[in-house]
Design a protein around this motif. Structure first.
Motif, PDB file in Angstrom:
ATOM      1  N   VAL A 123      -6.414  20.532   0.647  1.00 48.57           N
ATOM      2  CA  VAL A 123      -6.762  19.220   0.101  1.00 48.57           C
ATOM      3  C   VAL A 123      -7.373  19.410  -1.284  1.00 48.57           C
ATOM      4  N   LEU A 124      -6.834  18.698  -2.267  1.00 48.97           N
ATOM      5  CA  LEU A 124      -7.309  18.767  -3.645  1.00 48.97           C
ATOM      6  C   LEU A 124      -8.190  17.553  -3.939  1.00 48.97           C
ATOM      7  N   THR A 125      -9.278  17.766  -4.626  1.00 44.93           N
ATOM      8  CA  THR A 125     -10.105  16.656  -5.089  1.00 44.93           C
ATOM      9  C   THR A 125      -9.667  16.322  -6.508  1.00 44.93           C
ATOM     10  N   VAL A 126      -9.293  15.070  -6.723  1.00 46.38           N
ATOM     11  CA  VAL A 126      -8.749  14.614  -7.995  1.00 46.38           C
ATOM     12  C   VAL A 126      -9.517  13.374  -8.442  1.00 46.38           C
ATOM     13  N   THR A 127      -9.892  13.339  -9.713  1.00 48.57           N
ATOM     14  CA  THR A 127     -10.541  12.158 -10.281  1.00 48.57           C
ATOM     15  C   THR A 127      -9.548  11.439 -11.170  1.00 48.57           C
ATOM     16  N   LEU A 128      -9.266  10.184 -10.827  1.00 49.99           N
ATOM     17  CA  LEU A 128      -8.410   9.322 -11.636  1.00 49.99           C
ATOM     18  C   LEU A 128      -9.330   8.435 -12.463  1.00 49.99           C
ATOM     19  N   THR A 129      -9.053   8.304 -13.751  1.00 50.18           N
ATOM     20  CA  THR A 129      -9.852   7.444 -14.612  1.00 50.18           C
ATOM     21  C   THR A 129      -9.007   6.273 -15.083  1.00 50.18           C
ATOM     22  N   PHE A 130      -9.487   5.077 -14.761  1.00 44.62           N
ATOM     23  CA  PHE A 130      -8.795   3.845 -15.148  1.00 44.62           C
ATOM     24  C   PHE A 130      -9.541   3.183 -16.299  1.00 44.62           C
ATOM     25  N   GLU A 131      -8.802   2.556 -17.184  1.00 41.63           N
ATOM     26  CA  GLU A 131      -9.366   1.901 -18.353  1.00 41.63           C
ATOM     27  C   GLU A 131     -10.413   0.851 -17.975  1.00 41.63           C
ATOM     28  N   LYS A 132     -10.134   0.042 -16.971  1.00 41.00           N
ATOM     29  CA  LYS A 132     -11.048  -1.034 -16.581  1.00 41.00           C
ATOM     30  C   LYS A 132     -11.829  -0.708 -15.313  1.00 41.00           C
ATOM     31  N   SER A 133     -11.208  -0.064 -14.366  1.00 38.36           N
ATOM     32  CA  SER A 133     -11.851   0.194 -13.071  1.00 38.36           C
ATOM     33  C   SER A 133     -12.714   1.445 -13.058  1.00 38.36           C
ATOM     34  N   GLY A 134     -12.605   2.281 -14.082  1.00 36.06           N
ATOM     35  CA  GLY A 134     -13.419   3.484 -14.149  1.00 36.06           C
ATOM     36  C   GLY A 134     -12.877   4.629 -13.311  1.00 36.06           C
ATOM     37  N   ASP A 135     -13.767   5.520 -12.904  1.00 36.37           N
ATOM     38  CA  ASP A 135     -13.371   6.725 -12.171  1.00 36.37           C
ATOM     39  C   ASP A 135     -13.198   6.455 -10.683  1.00 36.37           C
ATOM     40  N   MET A 136     -12.204   7.099 -10.114  1.00 37.80           N
ATOM     41  CA  MET A 136     -11.934   7.055  -8.679  1.00 37.80           C
ATOM     42  C   MET A 136     -11.674   8.488  -8.226  1.00 37.80           C
ATOM     43  N   VAL A 137     -12.457   8.981  -7.286  1.00 36.84           N
ATOM     44  CA  VAL A 137     -12.264  10.329  -6.750  1.00 36.84           C
ATOM     45  C   VAL A 137     -11.463  10.193  -5.462  1.00 36.84           C
ATOM     46  N   ILE A 138     -10.349  10.919  -5.399  1.00 43.40           N
ATOM     47  CA  ILE A 138      -9.499  10.871  -4.204  1.00 43.40           C
ATOM     48  C   ILE A 138      -9.267  12.283  -3.687  1.00 43.40           C
ATOM     49  N   GLU A 139      -8.926  12.379  -2.413  1.00 50.16           N
ATOM     50  CA  GLU A 139      -8.550  13.637  -1.781  1.00 50.16           C
ATOM     51  C   GLU A 139      -7.031  13.607  -1.607  1.00 50.16           C
ATOM     52  N   VAL A 140      -6.353  14.613  -2.147  1.00 48.60           N
ATOM     53  CA  VAL A 140      -4.894  14.659  -2.122  1.00 48.60           C
ATOM     54  C   VAL A 140      -4.444  15.857  -1.291  1.00 48.60           C
ATOM     55  N   PRO A 141      -3.786  15.607  -0.154  1.00 51.39           N
ATOM     56  CA  PRO A 141      -3.314  16.716   0.674  1.00 51.39           C
ATOM     57  C   PRO A 141      -2.099  17.411   0.059  1.00 51.39           C
ATOM     58  N   VAL A 142      -2.037  18.727   0.217  1.00 53.95           N
ATOM     59  CA  VAL A 142      -0.875  19.496  -0.221  1.00 53.95           C
ATOM     60  C   VAL A 142       0.177  19.399   0.878  1.00 53.95           C
ATOM     61  N   ASP A 143       1.367  18.974   0.501  1.00 52.53           N
ATOM     62  CA  ASP A 143       2.480  18.851   1.434  1.00 52.53           C
ATOM     63  C   ASP A 143       3.705  19.502   0.794  1.00 52.53           C
ATOM     64  N   GLN A 144       3.850  20.815   1.007  1.00 50.18           N
ATOM     65  CA  GLN A 144       4.948  21.579   0.415  1.00 50.18           C
ATOM     66  C   GLN A 144       6.307  21.214   1.027  1.00 50.18           C
ATOM     67  N   ASP A 145       6.291  20.585   2.216  1.00 49.34           N
ATOM     68  CA  ASP A 145       7.538  20.289   2.912  1.00 49.34           C
ATOM     69  C   ASP A 145       8.077  18.896   2.633  1.00 49.34           C
ATOM     70  N   ARG A 146       7.324  18.055   1.927  1.00 49.15           N
ATOM     71  CA  ARG A 146       7.723  16.664   1.693  1.00 49.15           C
ATOM     72  C   ARG A 146       9.011  16.618   0.901  1.00 49.15           C
ATOM     73  N   LYS A 147       9.937  15.826   1.342  1.00 51.33           N
ATOM     74  CA  LYS A 147      11.191  15.619   0.625  1.00 51.33           C
ATOM     75  C   LYS A 147      10.964  14.606  -0.486  1.00 51.33           C
ATOM     76  N   ALA A 148      11.691  14.717  -1.565  1.00 48.23           N
ATOM     77  CA  ALA A 148      11.557  13.800  -2.694  1.00 48.23           C
ATOM     78  C   ALA A 148      11.786  12.371  -2.237  1.00 48.23           C
ATOM     79  N   GLY A 149      10.907  11.468  -2.671  1.00 50.01           N
ATOM     80  CA  GLY A 149      11.051  10.053  -2.346  1.00 50.01           C
ATOM     81  C   GLY A 149      10.521   9.668  -0.987  1.00 50.01           C
ATOM     82  N   ALA A 150      10.194  10.624  -0.122  1.00 48.79           N
ATOM     83  CA  ALA A 150       9.715  10.305   1.224  1.00 48.79           C
ATOM     84  C   ALA A 150       8.381   9.594   1.139  1.00 48.79           C
ATOM     85  N   GLY A 151       8.289   8.462   1.795  1.00 51.86           N
ATOM     86  CA  GLY A 151       7.044   7.716   1.836  1.00 51.86           C
ATOM     87  C   GLY A 151       6.868   6.736   0.704  1.00 51.86           C
TER      88      GLY A 151
END
Length: 159
Positions: A123-151
Protein backbone atom coordinates in the motif's frame (compact mmCIF):
# COMPACT_ATOMS: atom_id res chain seq x y z
CA UNK A 1 1.03 -15.10 5.47
CA UNK A 2 2.84 -12.66 7.76
CA UNK A 3 1.04 -10.16 9.97
CA UNK A 4 2.41 -7.31 7.80
CA UNK A 5 1.15 -8.95 4.60
CA UNK A 6 -2.22 -9.70 6.18
CA UNK A 7 -2.52 -6.10 7.40
CA UNK A 8 -1.56 -4.73 3.99
CA UNK A 9 -4.07 -7.04 2.30
CA UNK A 10 -6.81 -5.83 4.66
CA UNK A 11 -5.94 -2.18 3.99
CA UNK A 12 -5.90 -2.82 0.24
CA UNK A 13 -9.29 -4.53 0.33
CA UNK A 14 -10.71 -1.64 2.36
CA UNK A 15 -9.18 0.93 -0.02
CA UNK A 16 -10.91 -0.55 -3.06
CA UNK A 17 -14.38 -0.12 -1.60
CA UNK A 18 -14.17 3.19 0.24
CA UNK A 19 -13.73 6.49 -1.57
CA UNK A 20 -11.35 9.06 -0.11
CA UNK A 21 -12.59 12.58 0.57
CA UNK A 22 -11.10 16.08 0.27
CA UNK A 23 -13.20 19.01 1.44
CA UNK A 24 -16.21 16.66 1.05
CA UNK A 25 -16.51 17.51 -2.67
CA UNK A 26 -13.82 15.27 -4.16
CA UNK A 27 -13.81 11.49 -3.90
CA UNK A 28 -11.26 9.02 -5.18
CA UNK A 29 -12.57 5.71 -6.48
CA UNK A 30 -10.89 2.46 -7.47
CA UNK A 31 -7.29 3.61 -6.93
CA UNK A 32 -4.51 1.12 -7.65
CA UNK A 33 -0.82 1.20 -8.56
CA UNK A 34 1.47 -1.07 -10.52
CA UNK A 35 5.07 -1.28 -11.65
CA UNK A 36 6.90 -3.33 -14.23
CA UNK A 37 8.14 -5.91 -11.71
CA UNK A 38 10.80 -6.28 -9.03
CA UNK A 39 13.54 -4.57 -11.06
CA UNK A 40 11.32 -1.67 -12.17
CA UNK A 41 12.56 1.85 -11.52
CA UNK A 42 9.15 3.39 -12.29
CA UNK A 43 5.50 2.74 -11.57
CA UNK A 44 2.13 4.41 -11.99
CA UNK A 45 -1.14 4.89 -10.14
CA UNK A 46 -4.62 5.01 -11.60
CA UNK A 47 -7.98 6.08 -10.18
CA UNK A 48 -11.17 7.96 -10.88
CA UNK A 49 -11.46 11.42 -9.33
CA UNK A 50 -15.09 12.44 -8.77
CA UNK A 51 -16.15 16.03 -8.05
CA UNK A 52 -19.48 16.26 -6.24
CA UNK A 53 -19.18 20.05 -5.94
CA UNK A 54 -20.80 22.82 -7.93
CA UNK A 55 -17.55 24.20 -9.33
CA UNK A 56 -14.63 22.61 -11.16
CA UNK A 57 -11.45 21.78 -9.28
CA UNK A 58 -8.00 20.86 -10.56
CA UNK A 59 -5.53 18.20 -9.42
CA UNK A 60 -2.33 20.27 -9.49
CA UNK A 61 0.28 18.14 -7.72
CA UNK A 62 1.01 14.72 -6.29
CA UNK A 63 3.57 13.47 -3.77
CA UNK A 64 4.65 10.16 -2.21
CA UNK A 65 7.60 8.73 -0.33
CA UNK A 66 7.46 5.67 -2.61
CA UNK A 67 9.65 7.31 -5.28
CA UNK A 68 12.28 9.97 -5.78
CA UNK A 69 9.95 11.92 -8.13
CA UNK A 70 6.17 11.77 -8.50
CA UNK A 71 4.40 13.68 -11.28
CA UNK A 72 1.13 13.96 -13.16
CA UNK A 73 1.60 12.50 -16.64
CA UNK A 74 -0.28 11.89 -19.85
CA UNK A 75 0.40 10.21 -23.19
CA UNK A 76 0.49 12.14 -26.48
CA UNK A 77 0.80 10.73 -29.97
CA UNK A 78 3.88 12.20 -31.65
CA UNK A 79 3.33 10.64 -35.07
CA UNK A 80 3.31 7.23 -36.75
CA UNK A 81 1.36 5.77 -33.82
CA UNK A 82 4.23 6.48 -31.39
CA UNK A 83 3.15 7.64 -27.94
CA UNK A 84 5.25 9.86 -25.69
CA UNK A 85 4.72 10.29 -21.95
CA UNK A 86 4.63 13.94 -20.82
CA UNK A 87 4.60 15.73 -17.46
CA UNK A 88 1.38 17.78 -17.16
CA UNK A 89 2.46 20.80 -15.11
CA UNK A 90 -0.98 22.44 -15.16
CA UNK A 91 -2.64 19.31 -13.75
CA UNK A 92 -6.02 17.82 -14.56
CA UNK A 93 -9.39 19.57 -14.39
CA UNK A 94 -12.15 17.70 -12.58
CA UNK A 95 -15.43 19.25 -13.77
CA UNK A 96 -18.23 20.24 -11.39
CA UNK A 97 -20.56 17.28 -10.83
CA UNK A 98 -18.19 15.26 -13.03
CA UNK A 99 -15.13 13.06 -12.97
CA UNK A 100 -11.67 12.62 -14.43
CA UNK A 101 -10.23 9.14 -14.93
CA UNK A 102 -6.53 8.41 -14.54
CA UNK A 103 -6.08 5.30 -16.69
CA UNK A 104 -3.31 3.25 -18.26
CA UNK A 105 -2.25 4.73 -21.59
CA UNK A 106 -3.78 8.11 -20.65
CA UNK A 107 -3.56 10.55 -17.73
CA UNK A 108 -1.92 8.97 -14.66
CA UNK A 109 0.31 9.49 -11.62
CA UNK A 110 3.92 8.58 -12.49
CA UNK A 111 6.46 7.40 -9.89
CA UNK A 112 10.11 7.67 -11.00
CA UNK A 113 13.04 6.29 -9.06
CA UNK A 114 11.15 3.77 -6.92
CA UNK A 115 12.70 3.52 -3.46
CA UNK A 116 11.79 -0.17 -3.13
CA UNK A 117 10.21 -2.83 -5.36
CA UNK A 118 6.41 -2.84 -5.33
CA UNK A 119 4.94 -6.18 -4.28
CA UNK A 120 1.36 -7.33 -4.86
CA UNK A 121 -0.71 -6.08 -1.91
CA UNK A 122 1.68 -3.31 -0.81
CA UNK A 123 0.00 0.00 0.00
CA UNK A 124 1.40 3.38 -1.07
CA UNK A 125 0.60 6.62 0.73
CA UNK A 126 -0.04 9.34 -1.84
CA UNK A 127 -0.90 13.01 -1.33
CA UNK A 128 -3.06 14.59 -4.02
CA UNK A 129 -3.14 18.39 -4.07
CA UNK A 130 -6.20 20.11 -5.50
CA UNK A 131 -6.35 23.78 -6.43
CA UNK A 132 -9.51 24.44 -4.38
CA UNK A 133 -9.93 21.41 -2.13
CA UNK A 134 -6.33 21.31 -0.91
CA UNK A 135 -4.40 18.19 0.09
CA UNK A 136 -5.92 14.72 0.24
CA UNK A 137 -3.89 11.78 1.56
CA UNK A 138 -4.96 8.43 0.13
CA UNK A 139 -3.78 4.84 0.46
CA UNK A 140 -3.24 3.18 -2.93
CA UNK A 141 -2.94 -0.62 -3.08
CA UNK A 142 -0.43 -2.19 -5.46
CA UNK A 143 -2.23 -4.50 -7.88
CA UNK A 144 0.29 -5.97 -10.35
CA UNK A 145 -2.35 -8.34 -11.77
CA UNK A 146 -4.99 -5.73 -12.69
CA UNK A 147 -5.90 -5.75 -16.36
CA UNK A 148 -6.03 -2.42 -18.18
CA UNK A 149 -9.40 -0.72 -17.84
CA UNK A 150 -10.63 -3.12 -15.15
CA UNK A 151 -12.81 -1.33 -12.65
CA UNK A 152 -13.08 1.91 -14.63
CA UNK A 153 -15.97 0.92 -16.87
CA UNK A 154 -13.75 0.69 -19.95
CA UNK A 155 -13.51 -2.13 -22.40
CA UNK A 156 -10.37 -3.69 -20.95
CA UNK A 157 -7.74 -2.39 -23.34
CA UNK A 158 -4.97 0.18 -23.09
CA UNK A 159 -5.90 3.55 -24.59
Amino acid sequence: MSVKSLSLAAIAAFSFGVPAFADSHITIQDAYARSGGKAARAGAAFMTIVNHGDEADRLIAVASDAAVRVELHTHKEIGDGVMQMLHVEEGFVVPAQGQHALDRGADHVMFMGLKAPWEQGDVLTVTLTFEKSGDMVIEVPVDQDRKAGAGHGHSGHDH
